[in-house]
Design an enzyme around this catalytic site. Structure first.
Site, PDB file in Angstrom:
ATOM      1  N   ASN A   1      25.704  49.542  43.434  1.00  0.00           N
ATOM      2  CA  ASN A   1      24.457  50.238  43.092  1.00  0.00           C
ATOM      3  C   ASN A   1      23.764  50.739  44.371  1.00  0.00           C
ATOM      4  O   ASN A   1      23.607  49.980  45.314  1.00  0.00           O
ATOM      5  CB  ASN A   1      23.488  49.297  42.380  1.00  0.00           C
ATOM      6  CG  ASN A   1      23.969  48.912  40.996  1.00  0.00           C
ATOM      7  OD1 ASN A   1      25.135  48.613  40.806  1.00  0.00           O
ATOM      8  ND2 ASN A   1      23.081  48.916  40.036  1.00  0.00           N
TER       9      ASN A   1
ATOM     10  N   ARG B   1      22.422  41.520  41.264  1.00  0.00           N
ATOM     11  CA  ARG B   1      22.906  42.844  41.657  1.00  0.00           C
ATOM     12  C   ARG B   1      23.021  42.914  43.177  1.00  0.00           C
ATOM     13  O   ARG B   1      22.399  42.148  43.897  1.00  0.00           O
ATOM     14  CB  ARG B   1      21.936  43.946  41.191  1.00  0.00           C
ATOM     15  CG  ARG B   1      21.893  44.157  39.683  1.00  0.00           C
ATOM     16  CD  ARG B   1      23.175  44.756  39.170  1.00  0.00           C
ATOM     17  NE  ARG B   1      23.173  44.964  37.726  1.00  0.00           N
ATOM     18  CZ  ARG B   1      23.630  44.079  36.835  1.00  0.00           C
ATOM     19  NH1 ARG B   1      24.110  42.916  37.229  1.00  0.00           N
ATOM     20  NH2 ARG B   1      23.628  44.356  35.558  1.00  0.00           N
TER      21      ARG B   1
ATOM     22  N   LYS C   1      35.499  57.021  34.802  1.00  0.00           N
ATOM     23  CA  LYS C   1      35.685  57.130  36.259  1.00  0.00           C
ATOM     24  C   LYS C   1      36.927  56.380  36.725  1.00  0.00           C
ATOM     25  O   LYS C   1      37.592  56.806  37.664  1.00  0.00           O
ATOM     26  CB  LYS C   1      34.440  56.601  36.961  1.00  0.00           C
ATOM     27  CG  LYS C   1      33.257  57.541  36.816  1.00  0.00           C
ATOM     28  CD  LYS C   1      32.445  57.565  38.061  1.00  0.00           C
ATOM     29  CE  LYS C   1      31.966  58.952  38.378  1.00  0.00           C
ATOM     30  NZ  LYS C   1      31.579  59.088  39.763  1.00  0.00           N
TER      31      LYS C   1
ATOM     32  N   GLY D   1      28.323  67.778  43.705  1.00  0.00           N
ATOM     33  CA  GLY D   1      27.160  66.887  43.629  1.00  0.00           C
ATOM     34  C   GLY D   1      26.451  66.762  44.965  1.00  0.00           C
ATOM     35  O   GLY D   1      25.648  65.850  45.169  1.00  0.00           O
TER      36      GLY D   1
ATOM     37  N   TRP E   1      12.581  44.900  31.725  1.00  0.00           N
ATOM     38  CA  TRP E   1      13.696  44.665  30.783  1.00  0.00           C
ATOM     39  C   TRP E   1      14.500  43.415  31.157  1.00  0.00           C
ATOM     40  O   TRP E   1      14.754  43.168  32.340  1.00  0.00           O
ATOM     41  CB  TRP E   1      14.657  45.852  30.807  1.00  0.00           C
ATOM     42  CG  TRP E   1      14.256  46.966  29.895  1.00  0.00           C
ATOM     43  CD1 TRP E   1      12.988  47.260  29.480  1.00  0.00           C
ATOM     44  CD2 TRP E   1      15.116  47.944  29.284  1.00  0.00           C
ATOM     45  NE1 TRP E   1      13.012  48.357  28.670  1.00  0.00           N
ATOM     46  CE2 TRP E   1      14.298  48.795  28.512  1.00  0.00           C
ATOM     47  CE3 TRP E   1      16.501  48.175  29.311  1.00  0.00           C
ATOM     48  CZ2 TRP E   1      14.806  49.866  27.780  1.00  0.00           C
ATOM     49  CZ3 TRP E   1      17.010  49.249  28.586  1.00  0.00           C
ATOM     50  CH2 TRP E   1      16.177  50.083  27.825  1.00  0.00           C
TER      51      TRP E   1
ATOM     52  N   TYR F   1      31.169  55.173  30.755  1.00  0.00           N
ATOM     53  CA  TYR F   1      31.024  55.765  32.102  1.00  0.00           C
ATOM     54  C   TYR F   1      32.040  55.152  33.057  1.00  0.00           C
ATOM     55  O   TYR F   1      32.768  55.862  33.765  1.00  0.00           O
ATOM     56  CB  TYR F   1      29.577  55.506  32.556  1.00  0.00           C
ATOM     57  CG  TYR F   1      29.285  55.744  34.011  1.00  0.00           C
ATOM     58  CD1 TYR F   1      29.330  57.020  34.554  1.00  0.00           C
ATOM     59  CD2 TYR F   1      28.910  54.683  34.850  1.00  0.00           C
ATOM     60  CE1 TYR F   1      29.019  57.243  35.898  1.00  0.00           C
ATOM     61  CE2 TYR F   1      28.601  54.889  36.184  1.00  0.00           C
ATOM     62  CZ  TYR F   1      28.662  56.168  36.707  1.00  0.00           C
ATOM     63  OH  TYR F   1      28.357  56.375  38.029  1.00  0.00           O
TER      64      TYR F   1
ATOM     65  N   PRO G   1      31.484  52.565  45.274  1.00  0.00           N
ATOM     66  CA  PRO G   1      30.198  52.102  45.807  1.00  0.00           C
ATOM     67  C   PRO G   1      29.473  51.224  44.784  1.00  0.00           C
ATOM     68  O   PRO G   1      29.541  51.452  43.577  1.00  0.00           O
ATOM     69  CB  PRO G   1      29.397  53.381  46.036  1.00  0.00           C
ATOM     70  CG  PRO G   1      30.314  54.517  45.764  1.00  0.00           C
ATOM     71  CD  PRO G   1      31.442  53.990  44.936  1.00  0.00           C
TER      72      PRO G   1
HETATM   73  N1  LIG Z   1      23.402  56.153  42.233  1.00  0.00           N
HETATM   74  C1  LIG Z   1      24.162  55.062  42.248  1.00  0.00           C
HETATM   75  O1  LIG Z   1      23.659  53.928  42.224  1.00  0.00           O
HETATM   76  C2  LIG Z   1      25.665  55.171  42.311  1.00  0.00           C
HETATM   77  C3  LIG Z   1      26.424  53.994  42.458  1.00  0.00           C
HETATM   78  C4  LIG Z   1      27.814  54.082  42.526  1.00  0.00           C
HETATM   79  C5  LIG Z   1      28.421  55.326  42.437  1.00  0.00           C
HETATM   80  N2  LIG Z   1      27.662  56.443  42.297  1.00  0.00           N
HETATM   81  C6  LIG Z   1      28.362  57.723  42.214  1.00  0.00           C
HETATM   82  O2  LIG Z   1      27.880  58.583  43.243  1.00  0.00           O
HETATM   83  C7  LIG Z   1      27.921  59.913  42.801  1.00  0.00           C
HETATM   84  C8  LIG Z   1      26.573  60.567  43.027  1.00  0.00           C
HETATM   85  O3  LIG Z   1      25.574  59.885  42.278  1.00  0.00           O
HETATM   86  P1  LIG Z   1      24.028  60.223  42.459  1.00  0.00           P
HETATM   87  O4  LIG Z   1      23.288  58.985  42.132  1.00  0.00           O
HETATM   88  O5  LIG Z   1      23.805  60.915  43.749  1.00  0.00           O
HETATM   89  O6  LIG Z   1      23.792  61.235  41.250  1.00  0.00           O
HETATM   90  P2  LIG Z   1      22.832  62.517  41.124  1.00  0.00           P
HETATM   91  O7  LIG Z   1      21.709  62.479  42.096  1.00  0.00           O
HETATM   92  O8  LIG Z   1      22.522  62.615  39.656  1.00  0.00           O
HETATM   93  O9  LIG Z   1      23.766  63.709  41.546  1.00  0.00           O
HETATM   94  C9  LIG Z   1      24.807  64.114  40.750  1.00  0.00           C
HETATM   95  C10 LIG Z   1      25.095  65.564  41.015  1.00  0.00           C
HETATM   96  O10 LIG Z   1      26.159  65.938  40.140  1.00  0.00           O
HETATM   97  C11 LIG Z   1      26.023  67.282  39.855  1.00  0.00           C
HETATM   98  N3  LIG Z   1      26.535  67.556  38.503  1.00  0.00           N
HETATM   99  C12 LIG Z   1      26.249  66.890  37.354  1.00  0.00           C
HETATM  100  N4  LIG Z   1      26.856  67.477  36.311  1.00  0.00           N
HETATM  101  C13 LIG Z   1      27.553  68.541  36.817  1.00  0.00           C
HETATM  102  C14 LIG Z   1      28.376  69.533  36.238  1.00  0.00           C
HETATM  103  N5  LIG Z   1      28.624  69.566  34.905  1.00  0.00           N
HETATM  104  N6  LIG Z   1      28.927  70.466  37.055  1.00  0.00           N
HETATM  105  C15 LIG Z   1      28.671  70.450  38.389  1.00  0.00           C
HETATM  106  N7  LIG Z   1      27.905  69.525  38.999  1.00  0.00           N
HETATM  107  C16 LIG Z   1      27.355  68.590  38.208  1.00  0.00           C
HETATM  108  C17 LIG Z   1      24.547  67.635  39.925  1.00  0.00           C
HETATM  109  O11 LIG Z   1      24.447  68.892  40.542  1.00  0.00           O
HETATM  110  P3  LIG Z   1      23.155  69.879  40.412  1.00  0.00           P
HETATM  111  O12 LIG Z   1      22.104  69.221  41.288  1.00  0.00           O
HETATM  112  O13 LIG Z   1      23.610  71.165  40.943  1.00  0.00           O
HETATM  113  O14 LIG Z   1      22.756  69.876  38.962  1.00  0.00           O
HETATM  114  C18 LIG Z   1      23.948  66.505  40.759  1.00  0.00           C
HETATM  115  O15 LIG Z   1      23.401  66.958  41.973  1.00  0.00           O
HETATM  116  C19 LIG Z   1      28.365  59.874  41.349  1.00  0.00           C
HETATM  117  O16 LIG Z   1      29.745  60.144  41.296  1.00  0.00           O
HETATM  118  C20 LIG Z   1      28.099  58.448  40.922  1.00  0.00           C
HETATM  119  O17 LIG Z   1      28.960  58.032  39.914  1.00  0.00           O
HETATM  120  C21 LIG Z   1      26.297  56.403  42.240  1.00  0.00           C
END
Ligand SMILES: NC(=O)c1ccc[n+]([C@@H]2O[C@H](COP(=O)([O-])OP(=O)(O)OC[C@H]3O[C@@H](n4cnc5c(N)ncnc54)[C@H](OP(=O)(O)O)[C@@H]3O)[C@@H](O)[C@H]2O)c1
Length: 312
Positions: free
Chosen positions: A168, A212, A143, A13, A205, A139, A166
């Site tokens: 939001n 938050r 996790k 990711g 919404w 979800y 982490p």
């Molecule tokens: N955003 C938040 O508020 C938040 C809060 C708490 C925790 N998190 C955690 O932080 C992490 C990153 O989140 P984010 O917001 O940065 O998400 P994101 O921008 O959607 O990035 C997720 C990445 O996962 C990769 N991915 C998805 N499906 C895949 C698959 N089947 N095989 C390989 N790679 C895959 C994608 O790669 P490609 O680009 O190559 O498609 C994408 O770049 C996650 O684990 C999430 O649960 C996020």
């Protein structure tokens, strides 16, 4: 402290919103860019064991950020995919990492794993006190299972896996797509588009009552890298700011920062999500000296500015 200079590091990711920041923070902490690998989903679908095995081979550290994620809308629409993809990616990658002899596995979980009615501020010890908020339970539970897996692998195999939670996130490069965005980018886009059209009204919404907490993505990435270097215990650790804001106040603040003066209409037939979210951040400070640094208004201004420059 773990010296990152010679380490071969995979960031799954790593091209995503948080991932790009983690790659940057790794470089700032001394990791060699030539030794960091970012497997893309088009080449390695981590829902398959084969891809996980290829990605884990000949590596020292894996930071697992790849996930299928989104806001409340996506969680309502695709709970099965969110459960399956996040469980399969994580559980197979952890197993492949263990089999490949990976030295350290850093798993990034989510605040959605906490019980719906956790006393505020959420302490890591409250994680198992109840069922998560229903909308994001598939979800969150997928996790949370990875935490159990890492603790079991540590106990039986002495495998060094750590687990971070982490809150939001927000920041530049966030996902602004209406079908899957989280609350801050969703609001920024809605307000921007309302302004483009000259609308005098903004529909939001819920009823504005939930609270938050938000962590700037650069801060989250720094916390993840600090834990990669300095934290080696089985206990999960929150990453947050220990401050909460109601959605009502958040909407008003973003409207103010974007100079939107129209009326806010609350769509009370739409879900609110979890009633309150605010983390106790003591453990991160005590165990690896992490504290968030970015002031919320500054972070929001940067995010708004980034979107204005990148909106199509
Ligand atoms: N955003 C938040 O508020 C938040 C809060 C708490 C925790 N998190 C955690 O932080 C992490 C990153 O989140 P984010 O917001 O940065 O998400 P994101 O921008 O959607 O990035 C997720 C990445 O996962 C990769 N991915 C998805 N499906 C895949 C698959 N089947 N095989 C390989 N790679 C895959 C994608 O790669 P490609 O680009 O190559 O498609 C994408 O770049 C996650 O684990 C999430 O649960 C996020």
């Amino acid at each position: 402290m773990l010296d990152l200079r010679e380490k071969r590091i995979v960031v799954t990711g790593g091209a995503g919103f948080l991932g790009q920041q983690v790659v940057q923070q790794l470089a700032e902490a001394g990791a060699s860019a030539a030794k960091i690998t970012v497997p893309r989903s088009r080449d390695f679908d981590l829902c398959t064991l084969e891809a996980c095995q290829k990605v884990a081979a000949n590596q020292d550290i894996i930071i697992h950020l790849a996930a299928h994620v989104g806001g409340i809308g996506l969680n309502r629409e695709k709970p099965a995919e969110l459960f399956y993809d996040n469980l399969m990616m994580g559980t197979q990658l952890i197993h492949a990492a263990y089999e490949a002899g990976v030295e350290k596995f850093v798993c990034v979980g989510t605040i959605c794993a906490y019980p719906k009615f956790t006393p505020v501020p959420f302490k890591e010890d409250n994680l198992w006190d109840g069922y998560p908020e229903e909308t994001n339970a598939p979800y969150g539970i997928a996790k949370k299972a990875l935490l159990v897996q890492l603790q079991a692998y540590r106990q039986q195999y002495d495998f060094n896996g750590i687990y971070l939670l982490p809150v939001n996130l927000y920041g530049p490069e966030d996902n602004f797509k209406p079908e899957s965005s989280h609350v801050i980018p969703a609001l920024i886009r809605k307000i921007y588009e309302a302004q483009q059209r000259g609308d005098q009204e903004l529909r939001v919404w819920g009823d504005g009552s939930p609270t938050r907490e938000f962590l700037y993505s650069t801060d989250a990435a720094r916390g993840i890298v600090m834990a990669t270097q300095d934290y080696n215990d089985p206990d999960p650790v929150n990453l947050g700011t220990n401050t909460e804001i109601s959605i009502r106040d958040l909407v008003e603040l973003i409207c103010e920062l974007m100079n939107f003066e129209g009326k806010i209409v609350w769509e009370t037939d739409k879900p609110n999500g979890q009633p309150r979210r605010c983390l106790d951040t003591t453990r991160a400070k005590e165990r690896f000296n992490f504290e968030a640094q970015t002031d919320f208004k500054t972070g929001l201004k940067n995010t708004i500015e980034w979107y204005r420059q990148n909106a199509e």
